[in-house]
Design a protein around this motif. Structure first.
Motif, PDB file in Angstrom:
ATOM      1  N   ASP A 118      41.270  32.446  30.420  1.00 21.33           N
ATOM      2  CA  ASP A 118      41.371  31.917  31.779  1.00 21.33           C
ATOM      3  C   ASP A 118      42.767  32.141  32.343  1.00 21.33           C
ATOM      4  O   ASP A 118      42.939  32.366  33.554  1.00 21.33           O
ATOM      5  CB  ASP A 118      41.043  30.422  31.787  1.00 21.33           C
ATOM      6  N   GLU A 119      43.783  32.090  31.474  1.00 22.26           N
ATOM      7  CA  GLU A 119      45.156  32.309  31.934  1.00 22.26           C
ATOM      8  C   GLU A 119      45.341  33.729  32.456  1.00 22.26           C
ATOM      9  O   GLU A 119      45.998  33.945  33.485  1.00 22.26           O
ATOM     10  CB  GLU A 119      46.133  32.028  30.791  1.00 22.26           C
ATOM     11  N   VAL A 120      44.781  34.703  31.758  1.00 27.83           N
ATOM     12  CA  VAL A 120      44.852  36.094  32.217  1.00 27.83           C
ATOM     13  C   VAL A 120      44.151  36.244  33.564  1.00 27.83           C
ATOM     14  O   VAL A 120      44.666  36.881  34.491  1.00 27.83           O
ATOM     15  CB  VAL A 120      44.219  37.035  31.168  1.00 27.83           C
ATOM     16  N   LEU A 121      42.967  35.646  33.680  1.00 29.59           N
ATOM     17  CA  LEU A 121      42.220  35.740  34.933  1.00 29.59           C
ATOM     18  C   LEU A 121      42.954  35.045  36.068  1.00 29.59           C
ATOM     19  O   LEU A 121      42.983  35.550  37.198  1.00 29.59           O
ATOM     20  CB  LEU A 121      40.827  35.135  34.742  1.00 29.59           C
ATOM     21  N   ASP A 122      43.555  33.883  35.787  1.00 26.22           N
ATOM     22  CA  ASP A 122      44.282  33.159  36.835  1.00 26.22           C
ATOM     23  C   ASP A 122      45.455  33.982  37.358  1.00 26.22           C
ATOM     24  O   ASP A 122      45.695  34.041  38.573  1.00 26.22           O
ATOM     25  CB  ASP A 122      44.785  31.825  36.285  1.00 26.22           C
ATOM     26  N   VAL A 123      46.198  34.624  36.439  1.00 27.08           N
ATOM     27  CA  VAL A 123      47.328  35.461  36.852  1.00 27.08           C
ATOM     28  C   VAL A 123      46.837  36.633  37.703  1.00 27.08           C
ATOM     29  O   VAL A 123      47.412  36.941  38.757  1.00 27.08           O
ATOM     30  CB  VAL A 123      48.107  35.979  35.627  1.00 27.08           C
ATOM     31  N   ASN A 158      38.163  35.172  43.763  1.00 24.81           N
ATOM     32  CA  ASN A 158      38.257  34.040  42.839  1.00 24.81           C
ATOM     33  C   ASN A 158      38.006  34.509  41.411  1.00 24.81           C
ATOM     34  O   ASN A 158      37.752  35.691  41.162  1.00 24.81           O
ATOM     35  CB  ASN A 158      37.292  32.917  43.231  1.00 24.81           C
ATOM     36  N   LYS A 159      38.078  33.584  40.478  1.00 26.73           N
ATOM     37  CA  LYS A 159      37.996  33.963  39.065  1.00 26.73           C
ATOM     38  C   LYS A 159      36.628  34.534  38.700  1.00 26.73           C
ATOM     39  O   LYS A 159      36.540  35.512  37.945  1.00 26.73           O
ATOM     40  CB  LYS A 159      38.330  32.745  38.200  1.00 26.73           C
ATOM     41  N   ASP A 160      35.568  33.954  39.226  1.00 30.66           N
ATOM     42  CA  ASP A 160      34.223  34.459  38.913  1.00 30.66           C
ATOM     43  C   ASP A 160      34.041  35.881  39.439  1.00 30.66           C
ATOM     44  O   ASP A 160      33.476  36.745  38.751  1.00 30.66           O
ATOM     45  CB  ASP A 160      33.164  33.541  39.522  1.00 30.66           C
ATOM     46  N   GLU A 161      34.506  36.127  40.656  1.00 30.31           N
ATOM     47  CA  GLU A 161      34.363  37.465  41.221  1.00 30.31           C
ATOM     48  C   GLU A 161      35.232  38.469  40.480  1.00 30.31           C
ATOM     49  O   GLU A 161      34.840  39.629  40.309  1.00 30.31           O
ATOM     50  CB  GLU A 161      34.725  37.453  42.704  1.00 30.31           C
ATOM     51  N   MET A 162      36.399  38.027  40.004  1.00 29.45           N
ATOM     52  CA  MET A 162      37.249  38.922  39.223  1.00 29.45           C
ATOM     53  C   MET A 162      36.568  39.307  37.913  1.00 29.45           C
ATOM     54  O   MET A 162      36.672  40.454  37.453  1.00 29.45           O
ATOM     55  CB  MET A 162      38.599  38.276  38.951  1.00 29.45           C
ATOM     56  N   CYS A 163      35.850  38.371  37.306  1.00 29.44           N
ATOM     57  CA  CYS A 163      35.103  38.694  36.079  1.00 29.44           C
ATOM     58  C   CYS A 163      34.039  39.753  36.361  1.00 29.44           C
ATOM     59  O   CYS A 163      33.836  40.671  35.555  1.00 29.44           O
ATOM     60  CB  CYS A 163      34.456  37.428  35.523  1.00 29.44           C
ATOM     61  N   VAL A 164      33.364  39.624  37.501  1.00 33.69           N
ATOM     62  CA  VAL A 164      32.355  40.626  37.872  1.00 33.69           C
ATOM     63  C   VAL A 164      33.021  41.979  38.093  1.00 33.69           C
ATOM     64  O   VAL A 164      32.521  43.014  37.624  1.00 33.69           O
ATOM     65  CB  VAL A 164      31.606  40.181  39.151  1.00 33.69           C
ATOM     66  N   PHE A 165      34.149  41.977  38.781  1.00 36.08           N
ATOM     67  CA  PHE A 165      34.884  43.223  39.028  1.00 36.08           C
ATOM     68  C   PHE A 165      35.261  43.899  37.710  1.00 36.08           C
ATOM     69  O   PHE A 165      35.074  45.112  37.545  1.00 36.08           O
ATOM     70  CB  PHE A 165      36.139  42.925  39.846  1.00 36.08           C
ATOM     71  N   PRO A 196      25.136  48.094  42.503  1.00 40.77           N
ATOM     72  CA  PRO A 196      24.984  47.397  43.787  1.00 40.77           C
ATOM     73  C   PRO A 196      24.506  45.958  43.639  1.00 40.77           C
ATOM     74  O   PRO A 196      24.770  45.126  44.513  1.00 40.77           O
ATOM     75  CB  PRO A 196      23.960  48.258  44.542  1.00 40.77           C
ATOM     76  N   LYS A 197      23.827  45.644  42.537  1.00 44.81           N
ATOM     77  CA  LYS A 197      23.404  44.261  42.321  1.00 44.81           C
ATOM     78  C   LYS A 197      24.596  43.368  42.007  1.00 44.81           C
ATOM     79  O   LYS A 197      24.600  42.176  42.345  1.00 44.81           O
ATOM     80  CB  LYS A 197      22.399  44.188  41.164  1.00 44.81           C
ATOM     81  N   CYS A 198      25.610  43.927  41.352  1.00 47.20           N
ATOM     82  CA  CYS A 198      26.779  43.136  40.974  1.00 47.20           C
ATOM     83  C   CYS A 198      27.755  42.959  42.121  1.00 47.20           C
ATOM     84  O   CYS A 198      28.278  41.855  42.352  1.00 47.20           O
ATOM     85  CB  CYS A 198      27.507  43.803  39.802  1.00 47.20           C
ATOM     86  N   MET A 199      28.002  44.036  42.864  1.00 47.71           N
ATOM     87  CA  MET A 199      29.037  44.003  43.898  1.00 47.71           C
ATOM     88  C   MET A 199      28.859  45.192  44.826  1.00 47.71           C
ATOM     89  O   MET A 199      28.458  46.274  44.390  1.00 47.71           O
ATOM     90  CB  MET A 199      30.427  44.044  43.227  1.00 47.71           C
ATOM     91  N   SER A 200      29.154  44.993  46.091  1.00 49.26           N
ATOM     92  CA  SER A 200      29.058  46.098  47.047  1.00 49.26           C
ATOM     93  C   SER A 200      30.194  47.092  46.798  1.00 49.26           C
ATOM     94  O   SER A 200      31.240  46.739  46.251  1.00 49.26           O
ATOM     95  CB  SER A 200      29.119  45.587  48.487  1.00 49.26           C
ATOM     96  N   ARG A 201      29.984  48.300  47.234  1.00 54.11           N
ATOM     97  CA  ARG A 201      31.007  49.326  47.046  1.00 54.11           C
ATOM     98  C   ARG A 201      32.280  48.979  47.802  1.00 54.11           C
ATOM     99  O   ARG A 201      33.391  49.108  47.277  1.00 54.11           O
ATOM    100  CB  ARG A 201      30.484  50.686  47.517  1.00 54.11           C
TER     101      ARG A 201
END
Length: 266
Positions: A118-123, A158-165, A196-201
């Motif tokens: 979580d610390e890595v994601l927060d940074v 946010n953190k959830d979207e960064m995980c998807v990215f 495309p299901k995970c994230m738009s281009r």
């Protein structure tokens, strides 16, 4: 197939030192095969009669090797007599291995999360949003933010979207395509519904454009400055993950170092 080298391209002394490891009766062969020139220009090689070779016994006797200056500066020596203070590590096989509790239903993601904390994601989230704001504000001041610029549609990640990215980025390393846009192609040959299901281009490319791990405005670019850090761009994340490497796993006494990460001086 070996290629012959023109004498203008050859450091004669370096090759002489290398050939010093070869038995004397074989030196002429190596000289003719590797160092003879195909051209008729001046400087054709006629042998190593006047070159001081490294004696064979010097090569076979590591106690007589010459220390490199940078090795000496770092405390290394080829003379065993210099090892007056030897570091002894107390290896205890009872405490080696993974230091984390592994659940019975662990998945590959469970192990990734040992390091992608979580610390890595927060940074990453904080610095990415900060950089996006810096770029937008700079372009607004300079009048360089175009009407149809993607940055006008920026919203904080946010953190959830960064995980998807990051998950999408890892998947791209598994499924290789020649162009980034093709991951979102609707062509029946190229179509891959996962992306495309995970994230738009557009959203993926916008996060990629702003992805940062440290504050750009605090970077020191002068390489001669005492506080210059060549890893500044990734320093916060690098330090966190490196510390996690130490915490998650305790190696055993016998290690095998893959790749050539340590310069070989032999």
């Amino acid at each position: 197939m070996a290629t012959r080298m023109n004498m203008d391209e050859v450091d004669l002394q370096s090759y002489a030192n290398i050939l010093g490891r070869v038995n004397p009766e074989d030196r002429d062969f190596f000289a003719r095969y590797f160092l003879d020139s195909d051209s008729d220009d001046e400087g054709e090689f006629y042998g190593f009669e006047d070159v001081n070779f490294i004696p064979i016994d010097r090569i076979e006797n590591p106690d007589g090797d010459i220390d490199f200056a940078d090795d000496v500066a770092n405390g290394w020596s080829s003379n065993p007599a210099d090892d007056s203070e030897q570091l002894t590590l107390p290896f205890d096989y009872a405490t080696t291995g993974i230091n984390e509790d592994i659940p019975a239903d662990a998945t590959p993601l469970s192990f990734v999360r040992f390091f992608l904390t979580d610390e890595v994601l927060d940074v990453t989230v904080t610095e990415t949003n900060k950089y996006a704001d810096q770029v937008i504000q700079e372009k607004l001041r300079d009048g360089g933010l175009q009407q149809h610029s993607r940055l006008r549609r920026w919203r904080p990640v946010n953190k959830d979207e960064m995980c998807v990215f990051l998950g999408v980025s890892i998947a791209m390393g598994i499924l290789r395509k020649p162009d980034l846009d093709q991951y979102w192609s609707t062509n029946e040959i190229l179509y891959t519904p996962f992306f495309p299901k995970c994230m738009s281009r557009n959203r993926y490319e916008l996060i990629l454009q702003c992805l940062h791990f440290n504050d750009n405005q605090s970077i020191i670019t002068d390489r001669e400055a005492p506080n210059f850090d060549p890893l500044y761009k990734i320093r916060p994340v690098y330090d966190i993950i490196t510390q996690r490497f130490r915490e998650v796993y305790t190696p055993t006494k016998c290690l095998s170092l893959d790749e050539a990460m340590i310069p070989w001086r032999g």
